[in-house]
Every structure is written in structure tokens, then in C-alpha cells.
Design an enzyme around this catalytic site. Structure first.
Site, PDB file in Angstrom:
ATOM      1  CG  HIS A  62      -1.693   0.950   1.124  1.00  0.00           C
ATOM      2  ND1 HIS A  62      -3.174   0.684   1.963  1.00  0.00           N
ATOM      3  CD2 HIS A  62      -2.170   2.174   0.696  1.00  0.00           C
ATOM      4  CE1 HIS A  62      -3.968   2.109   2.205  1.00  0.00           C
ATOM      5  NE2 HIS A  62      -3.059   2.732   1.285  1.00  0.00           N
ATOM      6  NE  ARG A  66       0.396  11.061  -3.303  1.00  0.00           N
ATOM      7  CZ  ARG A  66      -0.627  11.122  -2.525  1.00  0.00           C
ATOM      8  NH1 ARG A  66      -2.121   9.945  -3.032  1.00  0.00           N
ATOM      9  NH2 ARG A  66      -1.199  11.199  -1.130  1.00  0.00           N
ATOM     10  CG  ASP A 271      -1.982   4.733   3.410  1.00  0.00           C
ATOM     11  OD1 ASP A 271      -1.659   5.388   2.449  1.00  0.00           O
ATOM     12  OD2 ASP A 271      -2.867   5.684   4.414  1.00  0.00           O
ATOM     13  CG  HIS A 275      -0.443  15.006   0.316  1.00  0.00           C
ATOM     14  ND1 HIS A 275      -1.423  14.925  -0.873  1.00  0.00           N
ATOM     15  CD2 HIS A 275      -0.562  14.114   1.563  1.00  0.00           C
ATOM     16  CE1 HIS A 275      -1.953  13.781  -0.349  1.00  0.00           C
ATOM     17  NE2 HIS A 275      -2.030  13.004   0.797  1.00  0.00           N
ATOM     18  N   PRO A 285      -4.926  14.314   3.526  1.00  0.00           N
ATOM     19  CG  PRO A 285      -6.063  13.128   3.685  1.00  0.00           C
ATOM     20  CD  PRO A 285      -5.600  14.484   2.582  1.00  0.00           C
TER      21      PRO A 285
HETATM   22  O1  DOR Z   1      -4.311   9.451   4.396  1.00  0.00           O
HETATM   23  C1  DOR Z   1      -4.184   9.013   3.553  1.00  0.00           C
HETATM   24  N1  DOR Z   1      -3.566   9.565   2.359  1.00  0.00           N
HETATM   25  N2  DOR Z   1      -5.122   8.007   3.244  1.00  0.00           N
HETATM   26  C2  DOR Z   1      -5.660   7.513   2.581  1.00  0.00           C
HETATM   27  O2  DOR Z   1      -6.164   6.604   2.211  1.00  0.00           O
HETATM   28  C3  DOR Z   1      -5.224   8.154   0.819  1.00  0.00           C
HETATM   29  C4  DOR Z   1      -3.885   8.562   1.666  1.00  0.00           C
HETATM   30  C5  DOR Z   1      -3.766   9.651   0.124  1.00  0.00           C
HETATM   31  O3  DOR Z   1      -3.589   8.953  -1.444  1.00  0.00           O
HETATM   32  O4  DOR Z   1      -3.101  10.754   0.437  1.00  0.00           O
END
Ligand code: DOR
Length: 385
Positions: A62, A66, A271, A275, A285
């Protein structure tokens, strides 16, 4: 044919040497070296690791690369470089890009670029529904090319769509991995659907006690369900940092650790969610995670008396098994993918360490325990500190 000899490694407390041919472990011998047996002139590479510790490379089910669409946050190349340093040989790339990866052409485009970059193995995931909307993708034409299907980043709100996806996952033989909001309620709904129509369900980033209790109950009833937790939900509680799912209470965190000790959680997945600083300020997030994953997980495991064998199971062999890979464990006939680590090294995770394009992580300044010193992929040293 390429031939490498790796001498003097410590694996599971045992000194071993390893002969690798064309990327595959040909022979593992405890204690003694191969030097007498192997014609040294035939070797392409011969490394003496001086007793350093080897563990299988990590397999991450996971992460977000991007690419395409948000490459100012990360792209395939920068993400692969970060994963390489974190000790990951294989990473699944989620489909919430722009455009959403929801057809075979988009999957194959990324696969070609991944192959050309030739850094680590990235397995491109496909969405469950077209553009994360209401029509299911053409599973039949895509299933052989992807590790699984997921709308990660977004919940599948429509029960009828989820039922049909699960039904087809059984009929055609693929995995559906779910992002769940609200978490416990959606997982409980999906467990009901699984009972009704069967299928292969993998629950992403479990963070709550209620959720893990529902999954434990489903597993005890023999349902076909696997699940993952993230390093950050094992490490932090009640932290004011935006991530989906959010940081939970200490009680929730402890429930995950207990479930993990009892073998109810299958894998740890990062995960990794890069960003930019600006997007983060605007509420995006997530956190980057490849380079801090081993040190944070190993620290939590040490603090809770969980053996290293469980770490390599959850970060390497089990995800490899779920994905059907011939790696994640060091034995003859498997791909020679392993990390050299120092599990006892304490180090502060610094912003300067980060090779991702984005720097969003609450791990900066944290003292972690355990460091990846080098990674070997199919017999080639791809990273060395
Ligand atoms: O915090 C998160 N960011 N959780 C997710 O499931 C998606 C991810 C994102 O793509 O930024």
C-alpha cells in the site's frame, strides 16, 4: 548467467553464506563458506558481509506514487528511490492518480515506465470502479496484470457495487482491497457481504479497536479476509496530524498491538502518501513512510516484546504470499531480495534523510530503532549506506 556469492551473513541468528544465480538463491549454507566449492573466477560478484545481519526485503501492499497527475508530490522514480532506501523490494502503487488508473492501458503505461526505471519492483494497482464512480472496471481483462483492485483513498459507499465486486473477486479470482470510512461500520458491512457472496477481501489500514474486533470475529468464523496496519498507527496515538484514517486513542493502538501478537493482523503496509507543503496546509491527509517504516516498526516491536520473526513475516513473507511473489523469505529457489540491517541502531529521523519529493511526516525528529544499511535485489546491491 550471472553468479554472486554472499559470504558471512547472519540470518535468523545463524551465520550463512548464499550463492545466487540469475537473481535466484541457488544455495544457502550455514557456517562454512563456499570458497572451496565455488570456482571464484566464475563469479560476477563476491561480497563478504562480515557477519552483518540479513532480513528479507520488505514488500509493501500500500503506497501512493502520485504518478501520473500529481508528480509534484512524488513520481515513480522518486518514490522508488525512497522505497529502495527503506528496504522495500516491492511496492504496490495505489490507483488514486489523475487520471485514476482504471483500465489496462493506464496500468500498462505505468508498468512500462516502472520497468524502464529498473530500480525496484512496483506493482500498479487498478481501481475497482471507473474513475472511482459507479461502474465496475473490466476485471477480467486487467486481473492478470495487477496485484489487486482498490479505490483506496475513497470508500465504496454503494453496498450493491461492493457486493458485485466481491462476488466477481470469487468468480474470477482476484483481491479487493478496501479503504473504509466510517471504518468499523464499513468493514462490518463488507464482512456481511463476504458471508453472503464470498470473495477475497483485504482491509487496508485498520486503526480502531472495533474494526479489529470485527475482523478477528470474521477470521474465527473462517471468512476469507486479510488486513493490514500501518507503522504510524502502531507508533503514534492521539497525534494532531492529518491522516486517513486518523490517529486514534492509546486504547485503539494497544488493541492493534495485541491483535498483531495474536496473529490476527496479516501485514504491515506503509500507506506512504506524499503531499507538498502547500497541499498539506490545505488539508491533504497522509504522510510519507518508506524510510521511517523499519525503524518505527522495529522500535514498537522491541518495546512490546514482539519477536523479529513476526516483523519479517508481516513486512516481507506474508505480503509476498498474499501477492503470490517468489520472495519475502530467504530460502533456495526464491529471489535473492534482502536487506542488511542493524536492528539495534538508534537514530534520529531527519528531514535531510528524505529522498521523497515531499517531506510530510510527523516522524521527523523521532528517535527510531533499527536501520537499513543496504539492499540487495535479485543479487545486485541496489542501495548501500
Ligand atoms: O492519509 C491518507 N492519504 N490516506 C489515504 O487513504 C489516502 C492517502 C492519499 O492518497 O493521500
Amino acid at each position: 548467467m550471472s553468479k554472486q556469492l554472499f559470504e558471512n551473513l547472519t540470518y535468523q541468528q545463524i551465520p550463512i553464506s548464499m550463492l545466487v544465480e540469475d537473481g535466484i538463491i541457488k544455495k544457502i549454507v550455514p557456517e562454512e563458506t563456499f570458497s572451496e566449492e565455488v570456482e571464484l573466477s566464475e563469479l560476477d560478484n563476491w561480497v563478504n558481509f562480515l557477519g552483518n545481519k540479513a532480513i528479507p526485503s520488505f514488500v509493501d501492499m500500500h503506497a501512493h506514487f502520485r504518478d501520473p497527475g500529481f508528480t509534484y508530490k512524488e513520481d515513480l522514480e522518486s518514490g522508488m528511490n525512497a522505497a529502495m532506501r527503506g528496504g522495500f523490494s516491492t511496492v504496490c502503487a495505489m490507483a488514486n492518480t489523475n487520471p485514476v488508473i482504471d483500465n489496462i492501458t493506464l496500468v500498462e503505461n505505468n508498468n512500462k515506465r516502472i520497468k524502464d526505471l529498473n530500480l525496484i519492483d512496483v506493482l500498479q494497482v487498478c481501481a475497482v470502479t471507473e474513475n472511482f464512480g459507479d461502474s465496475l472496471v473490466d476485471f477480467e481483462s486487467i486481473k492478470g496484470t495487477v496485484p489487486f483492485f482498490s479505490n483506496d483513498g475513497k470508500n465504496i459507499d454503494d453496498e450493491a457495487i461492493m457486493r458485485e465486486a466481491l462476488r466477481l473477486s470469487k468468480e474470477l479470482g482476484f483481491i479487493v482491497a478496501t479503504h473504509n470510512e466510517p471504518e468499523a461500520e464499513t468493514v462490518i458491512r463488507d464482512i456481511g457481504l463476504l458471508e453472503e457472496v464470498g470473495g477475497n477481501l483485504h482491509v487496508c489500514h485498520v486503526s480502531k479497536k472495533d474494526t479489529i474486533e470485527a475482523i478477528i470475529d470474521a477470521k474465527k468464523r473462517g471468512l476469507n479476509i486479510t488486513c493490514e496496519v500501518t507503522p504510524h498507527h502502531l507508533y503514534f496515538s492521539d497525534l494532531d496530524y492529518k491522516v486517513h484514517p486518523p490517529f486514534r486513542s492509546e486504547e485503539d493502538r494497544n488493541s492493534l498491538i495485541e491483535a498483531l501478537k495474536d496473529n490476527y493482523i496479516d501485514v504491515i503496509s506503509t500507506d506512504h502518501a506524499p503531499h507538498s507543503a502547500e497541499d498539506k496546509l490545505n488539508g491533504s491527509p497522509g504522510l510519507i513512510n518508506f524510510q521511517s517504516a523499519y525503524g518505527s516498526v522495529n522500535k514498537v516491536f522491541n518495546e512490546n516484546g514482539i519477536p523479529e520473526s513476526r516483523l519479517t513475516e508481516m513486512m516481507s513473507s506474508k505480503p509476498a504470499e498474499i501477492l503470490g511473489l517468489n520472495s519475502g523469505i530467504l530460502e533456495e529457489g526464491r529471489q535473492a531480495n534482502f536487506n542488511i540491517v542493524n536492528p539495534d541502531e538508534k537514530w534520529i529521523f531527519m528531514e535531510d534523510d528524505i529522498v521523497s519529493k515531499s517531506k510530510n511526516t510527523p516522524f521527523i525528529g523521532e528517535e527510531l530503532k533499527g536501520k537499513v544499511l543496504a539492499q540487495i535485489l535479485r543479487g545486485d546491491i541496489i542501495y548501500s549506506e
